[in-house]
Design a protein around this motif. Structure first.
Motif, PDB file in Angstrom:
ATOM      1  N   GLY A  43       0.785  -1.226   0.000  1.00  0.00           N
ATOM      2  CA  GLY A  43       0.000   0.000   0.000  1.00  0.00           C
ATOM      3  C   GLY A  43       0.818   1.278   0.000  1.00  0.00           C
ATOM      4  O   GLY A  43       0.257   2.371   0.044  1.00  0.00           O
ATOM      5  N   ALA A  44       2.149   1.180  -0.022  1.00  0.00           N
ATOM      6  CA  ALA A  44       2.984   2.380  -0.058  1.00  0.00           C
ATOM      7  C   ALA A  44       2.820   3.082  -1.401  1.00  0.00           C
ATOM      8  O   ALA A  44       2.583   2.447  -2.428  1.00  0.00           O
ATOM      9  CB  ALA A  44       4.446   2.007   0.166  1.00  0.00           C
ATOM     10  N   LYS A  45       2.959   4.397  -1.389  1.00  0.00           N
ATOM     11  CA  LYS A  45       2.841   5.149  -2.632  1.00  0.00           C
ATOM     12  C   LYS A  45       4.106   5.001  -3.478  1.00  0.00           C
ATOM     13  O   LYS A  45       5.198   4.807  -2.950  1.00  0.00           O
ATOM     14  CB  LYS A  45       2.611   6.628  -2.324  1.00  0.00           C
ATOM     15  N   VAL A  46       3.942   5.115  -4.773  1.00  0.00           N
ATOM     16  CA  VAL A  46       5.088   5.201  -5.667  1.00  0.00           C
ATOM     17  C   VAL A  46       5.788   6.527  -5.401  1.00  0.00           C
ATOM     18  O   VAL A  46       5.153   7.569  -5.283  1.00  0.00           O
ATOM     19  CB  VAL A  46       4.636   5.128  -7.143  1.00  0.00           C
ATOM     20  N   SER A  47       7.098   6.496  -5.307  1.00  0.00           N
ATOM     21  CA  SER A  47       7.885   7.709  -5.096  1.00  0.00           C
ATOM     22  C   SER A  47       8.407   8.206  -6.442  1.00  0.00           C
ATOM     23  O   SER A  47       9.207   7.539  -7.097  1.00  0.00           O
ATOM     24  CB  SER A  47       9.061   7.433  -4.156  1.00  0.00           C
ATOM     25  N   ALA A  48       7.917   9.385  -6.863  1.00  0.00           N
ATOM     26  CA  ALA A  48       8.319   9.950  -8.152  1.00  0.00           C
ATOM     27  C   ALA A  48       9.009  11.292  -7.937  1.00  0.00           C
ATOM     28  O   ALA A  48       8.575  12.102  -7.130  1.00  0.00           O
ATOM     29  CB  ALA A  48       7.099  10.143  -9.051  1.00  0.00           C
ATOM     30  N   VAL A  49      10.094  11.508  -8.658  1.00  0.00           N
ATOM     31  CA  VAL A  49      10.802  12.783  -8.620  1.00  0.00           C
ATOM     32  C   VAL A  49      10.797  13.373 -10.024  1.00  0.00           C
ATOM     33  O   VAL A  49      11.055  12.673 -11.003  1.00  0.00           O
ATOM     34  CB  VAL A  49      12.251  12.617  -8.113  1.00  0.00           C
ATOM     35  N   ALA A  50      10.477  14.664 -10.118  1.00  0.00           N
ATOM     36  CA  ALA A  50      10.475  15.386 -11.389  1.00  0.00           C
ATOM     37  C   ALA A  50      11.464  16.542 -11.300  1.00  0.00           C
ATOM     38  O   ALA A  50      11.640  17.135 -10.238  1.00  0.00           O
ATOM     39  CB  ALA A  50       9.069  15.909 -11.697  1.00  0.00           C
ATOM     40  N   THR A  51      12.102  16.848 -12.413  1.00  0.00           N
ATOM     41  CA  THR A  51      13.086  17.934 -12.394  1.00  0.00           C
ATOM     42  C   THR A  51      12.405  19.293 -12.286  1.00  0.00           C
ATOM     43  O   THR A  51      12.657  20.050 -11.360  1.00  0.00           O
ATOM     44  CB  THR A  51      13.981  17.879 -13.641  1.00  0.00           C
ATOM     45  N   THR A  52      11.516  19.628 -13.214  1.00  0.00           N
ATOM     46  CA  THR A  52      10.904  20.955 -13.231  1.00  0.00           C
ATOM     47  C   THR A  52       9.508  20.941 -12.610  1.00  0.00           C
ATOM     48  O   THR A  52       8.870  19.885 -12.495  1.00  0.00           O
ATOM     49  CB  THR A  52      10.791  21.493 -14.670  1.00  0.00           C
ATOM     50  N   GLY A  53       9.036  22.118 -12.258  1.00  0.00           N
ATOM     51  CA  GLY A  53       7.701  22.234 -11.680  1.00  0.00           C
ATOM     52  C   GLY A  53       6.612  21.820 -12.652  1.00  0.00           C
ATOM     53  O   GLY A  53       5.594  21.243 -12.245  1.00  0.00           O
ATOM     54  N   MET A  54       6.799  22.124 -13.937  1.00  0.00           N
ATOM     55  CA  MET A  54       5.784  21.769 -14.933  1.00  0.00           C
ATOM     56  C   MET A  54       5.603  20.246 -15.012  1.00  0.00           C
ATOM     57  O   MET A  54       4.483  19.742 -15.104  1.00  0.00           O
ATOM     58  CB  MET A  54       6.165  22.316 -16.311  1.00  0.00           C
ATOM     59  N   VAL A  62      -1.681  13.037 -12.788  1.00  0.00           N
ATOM     60  CA  VAL A  62      -1.875  11.666 -13.266  1.00  0.00           C
ATOM     61  C   VAL A  62      -1.751  10.659 -12.120  1.00  0.00           C
ATOM     62  O   VAL A  62      -2.523   9.709 -12.018  1.00  0.00           O
ATOM     63  CB  VAL A  62      -0.857  11.333 -14.378  1.00  0.00           C
ATOM     64  N   GLY A  63      -0.780  10.879 -11.235  1.00  0.00           N
ATOM     65  CA  GLY A  63      -0.534   9.924 -10.156  1.00  0.00           C
ATOM     66  C   GLY A  63      -1.596   9.935  -9.084  1.00  0.00           C
ATOM     67  O   GLY A  63      -1.882   8.901  -8.475  1.00  0.00           O
ATOM     68  N   GLY A  64      -2.174  11.113  -8.843  1.00  0.00           N
ATOM     69  CA  GLY A  64      -3.233  11.197  -7.848  1.00  0.00           C
ATOM     70  C   GLY A  64      -2.807  10.669  -6.493  1.00  0.00           C
ATOM     71  O   GLY A  64      -1.695  10.917  -6.028  1.00  0.00           O
ATOM     72  N   GLU A  65      -3.673   9.906  -5.868  1.00  0.00           N
ATOM     73  CA  GLU A  65      -3.446   9.435  -4.496  1.00  0.00           C
ATOM     74  C   GLU A  65      -2.413   8.320  -4.397  1.00  0.00           C
ATOM     75  O   GLU A  65      -1.971   7.973  -3.290  1.00  0.00           O
ATOM     76  CB  GLU A  65      -4.765   8.944  -3.905  1.00  0.00           C
ATOM     77  N   TYR A  66      -1.997   7.766  -5.528  1.00  0.00           N
ATOM     78  CA  TYR A  66      -1.096   6.614  -5.475  1.00  0.00           C
ATOM     79  C   TYR A  66       0.376   6.978  -5.673  1.00  0.00           C
ATOM     80  O   TYR A  66       1.240   6.102  -5.629  1.00  0.00           O
ATOM     81  CB  TYR A  66      -1.503   5.581  -6.538  1.00  0.00           C
ATOM     82  N   VAL A  67       0.657   8.247  -5.885  1.00  0.00           N
ATOM     83  CA  VAL A  67       2.039   8.669  -6.156  1.00  0.00           C
ATOM     84  C   VAL A  67       2.420   9.840  -5.261  1.00  0.00           C
ATOM     85  O   VAL A  67       1.662  10.815  -5.144  1.00  0.00           O
ATOM     86  CB  VAL A  67       2.217   9.066  -7.640  1.00  0.00           C
TER      87      VAL A  67
END
Length: 322
Positions: A43-54, A62-67
């Motif tokens: 049940g842990a969320k996917v950990s996503a890192v993005a470079t820019t704010g956009m 897109v990820g909503g509650e799961y990311v």
């Protein structure tokens, strides 16, 4: 001799077969606490890192509650010149998936991103845009193509589809939710694209000239029918020279252009030199407003979202040029 403890001590007392089974169970239990190839476990969320704010904004939509999404570059940050800190590298290292723009936007992070790609999904959101739809870059700055793809909303729709596809691949259990979120966001982007087109068309054709600090708005001009002129090149790594200032000043005076725009992530010194030069020639130019180019507004504001940023820019441009 020190006394053995824990699993190691227990294993020495068991038959070989039983010991191997116990060791396998222990390894499996440890692995179940982290996100793996199939997405986040327990049940842990996917950990996503993005470079820019956009890009971070797409991933949140897109990820909503799961990311759980972290954006590295904040408001007012120039991605062309950004160097990753130790803290940034730690965030990238701990992430399950990394999203970046590509096309050499994050030029000073390229080596780090290539290293991360060896161990985890590291995805350029620009990857599915066709070659013939990309604008030429600036070879002097090391760019084969113009990286400012978010200024054509349709290109940002392509980026959204890339994010949805990669999250679904990483975490197939929630693929249906990611695709549903993406569909809803894509509809908002279609409406945004239509709004931009109609608003720019409302500016008198002779006044559809957008002059900014650097050449970030080329895709915007191509997509929505407005002439774009940037004092600096595509990358802010190369500074504007006196010749650039003089040529732009002369163009503005000759064509009676009355407004230029500054950018939130680019110093305004060179633009001020253009304005002063035109004034000395008897032509008044005003600052039409501050636009968001390589970075969005502050988090929690309307301009701190991609859609809000684009609408703000378009309304500012139309308000000044009309």
């Amino acid at each position: 001799m020190r006394k053995k403890s824990g699993i190691r001590n227990l294993l020495t007392r068991l038959p070989i077969a039983a010991a191997l089974l116990l060791l396998a169970a222990a390894v499996s239990a440890c692995g179940s606490n982290t996100a793996g190839e199939g997405g986040a476990a327990n049940g842990a969320k996917v950990s996503a890192v993005a470079t820019t704010g956009m890009i971070a904004d797409i991933v949140r939509e897109v990820g909503g509650e799961y990311v759980e999404t972290v954006g590295i570059m904040k408001a007012g940050v120039d991605p062309h010149l950004y160097k990753a800190s130790e803290g940034d590298i730690g965030k990238l290292d701990r992430a399950d998936i990394i999203f970046y723009n590509g096309l050499h936007l994050e030029g000073k992070m390229q080596e780090i991103l290539e290293k991360m790609a060896r161990d985890k999904p590291t995805v350029a959101v620009s990857r599915d845009i066709k070659e013939n739809e990309l604008r030429a870059g600036d070879p002097a700055a090391g760019t084969q193509h113009d990286p400012h793809i978010w200024f054509n909303v349709k290109h940002w729709m392509s980026a959204t589809e890339v994010v949805a596809g990669e999250l679904s691949k990483l975490d197939p259990e929630h693929a249906e939710a990611y695709n549903a979120n993406a569909d809803a966001y894509l509809q908002q982007l279609r409406e945004l694209d239509d709004y931009v087109r109609k608003t720019i068309a409302s500016i008198p054709e002779s006044q559809r000239v957008l002059v900014t600090a650097h050449d970030a708005f080329g895709y915007f001009g191509d997509a929505y029918g407005i002439k774009v002129m940037g004092l600096q090149g595509i990358s802010t790594a190369s500074e504007a020279g006196s010749k650039d200032v003089t040529e732009l000043r002369d163009y503005l005076v000759a064509n009676k252009i009355k407004a230029v725009f500054i950018e939130s992530s680019v110093p305004r010194k060179a633009i001020d030199a253009v304005i002063e030069g035109a004034r000395e020639m008897g032509h008044e130019i005003v600052i039409g407003g501050q636009l968001y180019s390589d970075a969005m507004g502050e988090e929690g504001t309307e301009e701190g979202t991609y859609i809000g940023m684009v609408r703000y820019n378009v309304d500012t441009i139309a308000g000044a040029l009309k």
